[in-house]
Design an enzyme around this catalytic site. Structure first.
Site: not given
Length: 435
Positions: A23, A121, A319
């Site tokens: 990230n 995603d 996450d």
């Protein structure tokens, strides 16, 4: 389509080092567009999403010198601005949600940017409103092409402004910061995200000559400058991998040392695993998780069932919710898992139920997990990985299960975890990549 074949039930042993943070990489690599001088980045994760972004940068005209698999020097002195309006960029950028991070730097330096319909995603609605509204407050105008699902942003000049974000979006804050560093005047972003990865971005920009204060707080103030220079930057270890490895050790009753874990940047992550009853010690910058027969979930002081939920930093990262849910299946005790931010991230629990887990899916955001305390081990099945984080969670479940599991669609896992099968094999895992 590739798959993993996993024979579960093995206890693992050894050291493992987390990759560079995915990230963070998507923000840091996008920021190289802000300067015409050379920028060297270290600890770049060798994963699909990051390599695709580097490819996009090269297609735009950024010169990329690969010093090693994990270090690159970038020079963006000759950018093809119109490439971002091309069909090729729409196609390639649409595969990668991180391509949206190019908008802020392009708008700042070249006064126009293009954003394709986001990829990534399928975990529920991931809106771009925070990005677009922030750019508008800086003076940008946007048009949306409904047929091509494409945003075009233009601004004769960017002017600093005060803004109160309606959500502390990490990517939204990063994008607005990157646009504001070259705007005229002062920009104040209140309710800004303050994740370590955003702090890393701001520190790097300051080394390039930006004037950003309030780093690490929810109010970031940016005094615009005319140009930015070059710098050198090293990415943090990936906190999601660190949490995944803690969960893996507990689930498989293994003795694993997580080397160079970036402990000071993990926030509440170690505490949340401790609440699950997982024992570990911190030795310097390493986390040592010893073999333990069982782990018992803590309860609240009033005896209430433990609830683990995601929340913007310094809260628990969304996450790791998938990992925490899997870890809870073999704990002693019950846990309510509440995934607030994304409404489709719990839809992989049917696969865990097929493996023998006791889970009640209350609604798209909440699941109650009744820990089996290893009385009934999970059993191997054939399943498909729906997204990066659920894929890693299912891999951990398979490694702890009895018998053989097949995990399909592992391209999702490869998007976020580098050489994961090779690294787990080095710990003693029985995992084979097929196809």
């Amino acid at each position: 389509m590739a798959s993993f074949q996993v024979i579960g039930g093995n206890k693992l042993q050894g050291d493992i080092t987390p990759q560079g943070a995915k990230n963070e990489a998507l923000q840091i690599l996008s920021a190289v567009v802000l300067s015409s001088e050379s920028i060297t980045i270290h600890n770049i994760p060798d994963i699909v999403d990051v390599n695709l972004l580097i490819e996009l940068l090269q297609d735009m005209g950024v010169k990329v010198d690969r010093l090693s698999r994990h270090s690159c020097t970038f020079n963006a002195d000759e950018i093809d601005i119109d490439y971002l309006a091309s069909e090729e960029f729409r196609h390639k950028g649409g595969k990668l949600r991180g391509s949206v991070m190019l908008a802020g730097p392009m708008l700042a330096r070249f006064k126009k940017a293009y954003i394709p319909k986001p990829g990534g995603d399928k975990i529920g609605r991931r809106r771009l409103d925070t990005h677009i509204i922030g750019f508008e407050k800086l003076g940008a105008k946007f048009e949306y092409d409904e047929q091509l699902h494409f945003f075009k942003l233009t601004a004769p000049k960017l002017q600093g402004a005060y803004m109160l974000l309606d959500e502390p979006s990490v990517t939204g804050t990063a994008n607005i910061v990157m646009a504001a560093v070259l705007a005229e005047g002062i920009t104040t972003i209140y309710n800004a995200a303050c994740e370590p990865y955003l702090q890393q971005l701001c520190k790097m920009l300051n080394r390039m000559g930006a004037k950003i204060s309030g780093i690490g707080s929810n109010m970031v103030v940016i005094e615009g400058v005319a140009t930015l220079g070059g710098t050198e930057h090293t990415m943090l270890p990936d906190m999601i991998e660190v949490g995944s490895f803690i969960g893996l050790a507990a689930m498989t009753q293994s003795n694993i040392t997580i080397k160079n874990a970036g402990v000071q940047h993990l926030g509440v992550i170690p505490d949340k695993f401790a609440q699950m009853g997982i024992k570990f010690s911190i030795e310097g910058d390493d986390i040592v998780v010893p073999e333990q027969d069982k782990y018992e979930v803590a309860t609240f002081l009033d005896g209430g069932i433990l609830t683990i939920y995601d929340h913007p930093w310094p809260g628990f990262t969304p996450d790791l919710i998938s990992i925490m849910l899997v870890v809870a299946t073999q704990a002693v005790g019950s846990v309510l898992i509440h995934q607030k931010m994304f409404e489709s991230r719990l839809f992989f629990v049917d696969k865990l139920i097929d493996m023998g887990a006791q889970i009640i899916l209350c609604d798209p955001h909440r699941a109650t997990v009744i820990g089996l305390g290893r009385r009934y081990p999970l059993r191997g099945i054939t399943m498909s990985s729906p997204d990066i984080r659920a894929g890693q969670a299912l891999l951990i479940a398979a490694l702890s299960a009895e018998g053989k599991s097949t995990i399909q669609n592992i391209e999702q896992i490869d998007r976020g975890y580098q050489y994961i099968d090779t690294r787990l094999k080095n710990l003693g895992a029985d995992i084979t990549r097929v196809g």
